[in-house]
Write a protein that holds these residues in place. Structure first.
Motif, PDB file in Angstrom:
ATOM      1  N   ARG A  70     -26.328  20.893 -14.616  1.00 24.77           N
ATOM      2  CA  ARG A  70     -26.644  19.656 -15.348  1.00 24.77           C
ATOM      3  C   ARG A  70     -26.484  18.409 -14.488  1.00 24.77           C
ATOM      4  O   ARG A  70     -26.964  17.345 -14.836  1.00 24.77           O
ATOM      5  CB  ARG A  70     -25.775  19.534 -16.592  1.00 24.77           C
ATOM      6  N   GLU A  71     -25.815  18.537 -13.344  1.00 21.93           N
ATOM      7  CA  GLU A  71     -25.605  17.387 -12.464  1.00 21.93           C
ATOM      8  C   GLU A  71     -26.629  17.312 -11.334  1.00 21.93           C
ATOM      9  O   GLU A  71     -26.676  16.341 -10.606  1.00 21.93           O
ATOM     10  CB  GLU A  71     -24.196  17.448 -11.872  1.00 21.93           C
ATOM     11  N   ARG A  72     -27.426  18.360 -11.186  1.00 20.64           N
ATOM     12  CA  ARG A  72     -28.423  18.381 -10.116  1.00 20.64           C
ATOM     13  C   ARG A  72     -29.595  17.499 -10.459  1.00 20.64           C
ATOM     14  O   ARG A  72     -29.955  17.340 -11.613  1.00 20.64           O
ATOM     15  CB  ARG A  72     -28.925  19.809  -9.892  1.00 20.64           C
ATOM     16  N   GLY A  73     -30.179  16.924  -9.449  1.00 18.99           N
ATOM     17  CA  GLY A  73     -31.366  16.104  -9.639  1.00 18.99           C
ATOM     18  C   GLY A  73     -32.503  16.626  -8.785  1.00 18.99           C
ATOM     19  O   GLY A  73     -32.291  17.384  -7.843  1.00 18.99           O
ATOM     20  N   PHE A  74     -33.702  16.257  -9.130  1.00 23.07           N
ATOM     21  CA  PHE A  74     -34.883  16.673  -8.374  1.00 23.07           C
ATOM     22  C   PHE A  74     -35.659  15.432  -7.983  1.00 23.07           C
ATOM     23  O   PHE A  74     -35.553  14.389  -8.620  1.00 23.07           O
ATOM     24  CB  PHE A  74     -35.743  17.619  -9.212  1.00 23.07           C
ATOM     25  N   ALA A  75     -36.443  15.544  -6.943  1.00 21.88           N
ATOM     26  CA  ALA A  75     -37.209  14.402  -6.444  1.00 21.88           C
ATOM     27  C   ALA A  75     -38.216  13.932  -7.485  1.00 21.88           C
ATOM     28  O   ALA A  75     -38.644  14.696  -8.354  1.00 21.88           O
ATOM     29  CB  ALA A  75     -37.925  14.790  -5.151  1.00 21.88           C
ATOM     30  N   ASP A  76     -38.592  12.674  -7.372  1.00 20.18           N
ATOM     31  CA  ASP A  76     -39.603  12.118  -8.282  1.00 20.18           C
ATOM     32  C   ASP A  76     -40.908  12.886  -8.135  1.00 20.18           C
ATOM     33  O   ASP A  76     -41.301  13.281  -7.037  1.00 20.18           O
ATOM     34  CB  ASP A  76     -39.844  10.638  -7.970  1.00 20.18           C
ATOM     35  N   GLY A  77     -41.582  13.058  -9.234  1.00 22.09           N
ATOM     36  CA  GLY A  77     -42.889  13.692  -9.214  1.00 22.09           C
ATOM     37  C   GLY A  77     -42.863  15.203  -9.337  1.00 22.09           C
ATOM     38  O   GLY A  77     -43.899  15.830  -9.489  1.00 22.09           O
ATOM     39  N   ILE A  78     -41.693  15.822  -9.274  1.00 29.05           N
ATOM     40  CA  ILE A  78     -41.605  17.276  -9.435  1.00 29.05           C
ATOM     41  C   ILE A  78     -41.539  17.582 -10.919  1.00 29.05           C
ATOM     42  O   ILE A  78     -40.680  17.079 -11.633  1.00 29.05           O
ATOM     43  CB  ILE A  78     -40.372  17.843  -8.705  1.00 29.05           C
ATOM     44  N   VAL A  79     -42.482  18.371 -11.355  1.00 30.64           N
ATOM     45  CA  VAL A  79     -42.534  18.721 -12.775  1.00 30.64           C
ATOM     46  C   VAL A  79     -42.318  20.238 -12.922  1.00 30.64           C
ATOM     47  O   VAL A  79     -42.681  21.006 -12.033  1.00 30.64           O
ATOM     48  CB  VAL A  79     -43.876  18.318 -13.415  1.00 30.64           C
ATOM     49  N   PRO A  80     -41.751  20.661 -14.036  1.00 33.45           N
ATOM     50  CA  PRO A  80     -41.566  22.093 -14.265  1.00 33.45           C
ATOM     51  C   PRO A  80     -42.905  22.825 -14.323  1.00 33.45           C
ATOM     52  O   PRO A  80     -43.922  22.281 -14.740  1.00 33.45           O
ATOM     53  CB  PRO A  80     -40.868  22.154 -15.629  1.00 33.45           C
ATOM     54  N   ARG A  81     -42.872  24.095 -13.886  1.00 31.92           N
ATOM     55  CA  ARG A  81     -44.074  24.925 -13.915  1.00 31.92           C
ATOM     56  C   ARG A  81     -43.963  25.937 -15.050  1.00 31.92           C
ATOM     57  O   ARG A  81     -42.973  25.970 -15.775  1.00 31.92           O
ATOM     58  CB  ARG A  81     -44.223  25.653 -12.575  1.00 31.92           C
ATOM     59  N   LYS A  82     -44.996  26.766 -15.178  1.00 34.04           N
ATOM     60  CA  LYS A  82     -44.980  27.798 -16.201  1.00 34.04           C
ATOM     61  C   LYS A  82     -43.835  28.769 -15.948  1.00 34.04           C
ATOM     62  O   LYS A  82     -43.517  29.057 -14.793  1.00 34.04           O
ATOM     63  CB  LYS A  82     -46.307  28.566 -16.198  1.00 34.04           C
ATOM     64  N   PRO A  83     -43.222  29.291 -17.000  1.00 34.40           N
ATOM     65  CA  PRO A  83     -42.110  30.236 -16.817  1.00 34.40           C
ATOM     66  C   PRO A  83     -42.539  31.490 -16.071  1.00 34.40           C
ATOM     67  O   PRO A  83     -43.684  31.926 -16.166  1.00 34.40           O
ATOM     68  CB  PRO A  83     -41.699  30.592 -18.241  1.00 34.40           C
ATOM     69  N   GLU A  84     -41.608  32.055 -15.334  1.00 29.04           N
ATOM     70  CA  GLU A  84     -41.856  33.289 -14.598  1.00 29.04           C
ATOM     71  C   GLU A  84     -41.870  34.455 -15.586  1.00 29.04           C
ATOM     72  O   GLU A  84     -40.966  34.599 -16.413  1.00 29.04           O
ATOM     73  CB  GLU A  84     -40.754  33.491 -13.563  1.00 29.04           C
ATOM     74  N   GLU A  85     -42.895  35.290 -15.500  1.00 26.34           N
ATOM     75  CA  GLU A  85     -42.987  36.467 -16.357  1.00 26.34           C
ATOM     76  C   GLU A  85     -41.998  37.507 -15.848  1.00 26.34           C
ATOM     77  O   GLU A  85     -42.009  37.846 -14.669  1.00 26.34           O
ATOM     78  CB  GLU A  85     -44.411  37.042 -16.332  1.00 26.34           C
ATOM     79  N   LEU A  86     -41.152  38.022 -16.720  1.00 27.52           N
ATOM     80  CA  LEU A  86     -40.162  39.012 -16.334  1.00 27.52           C
ATOM     81  C   LEU A  86     -40.194  40.196 -17.291  1.00 27.52           C
ATOM     82  O   LEU A  86     -40.474  40.031 -18.471  1.00 27.52           O
ATOM     83  CB  LEU A  86     -38.749  38.410 -16.359  1.00 27.52           C
TER      84      LEU A  86
END
Length: 167
Positions: free
Chosen positions: A87-103
């Motif tokens: 919850r404390e990690r951050g990501f660079a601007d412009g990075i958006v989540p992708r589709k979930p990995e099929e497992l």
């Protein structure tokens, strides 16, 4: 604080919503296979799972990391990022989540076996990406074989406790 967390998919996401999304997409069996948490295996229900995850910080962090890197497929961070809680990690601007990995359970088992084999190979290679003793030279089978005496002309160590140097 809000500016730091703005690029984290966990920001503002409750634990119940997170688990609900994971269960809806993967199902209890796949979550148990991937995370190895008994709350997903023995009599899985939302109330018991949430109670366990709220009480157990390490399990909650494992679920949050799974949510970030398998479900949202966010890019892996640096070692400094991994020292922080999810919850404390951050990501660079412009990075958006992708589709979930099929497992599937089988795929998770294959991934776990590959990770174990990679880990064993890394241990054999001393983590340097290359064999300790060169490619052509076989490694010793046990730790004592490396310390075998090659020069037998030297005197053996003294067995006398009063004179350990043998002089």
């Amino acid at each position: 604080m809000i500016e730091q967390q703005q690029n984290n998919p966990l920001h503002g996401l409750g634990l119940e919503t997170l688990v609900t999304e994971l269960v809806a997409f993967y199902d209890w069996k796949i979550l148990y296979a991937a995370l190895r948490l008994e709350c997903f295996n023995s009599n899985p229900n939302m109330a018991a799972c949430l109670k366990f995850l709220k009480k157990t910080e390490w399990a909650r962090e494992r679920v949050e990391s799974f949510y970030l890197y398998r479900f949202k497929r966010m890019p892996k961070g640096s070692s400094v990022q991994f020292e922080l809680k999810p919850r404390e990690r951050g990501f660079a601007d412009g990075i958006v989540p992708r589709k979930p990995e099929e497992l599937t359970v089988e795929l998770v088992d294959e991934m776990r076996a590959k990770a174990t084999a990679d880990y064993e190979a890394m241990k054999r290679n001393d983590g340097q990406g290359r064999p300790r003793y060169g490619k052509d030279k076989p490694k010793a089978q046990d730790g004592y074989a490396q310390n075998k005496r090659t020069n037998t002309n030297r005197p053996a160590p003294s067995q006398d406790p009063a004179n350990p140097w043998g002089k």
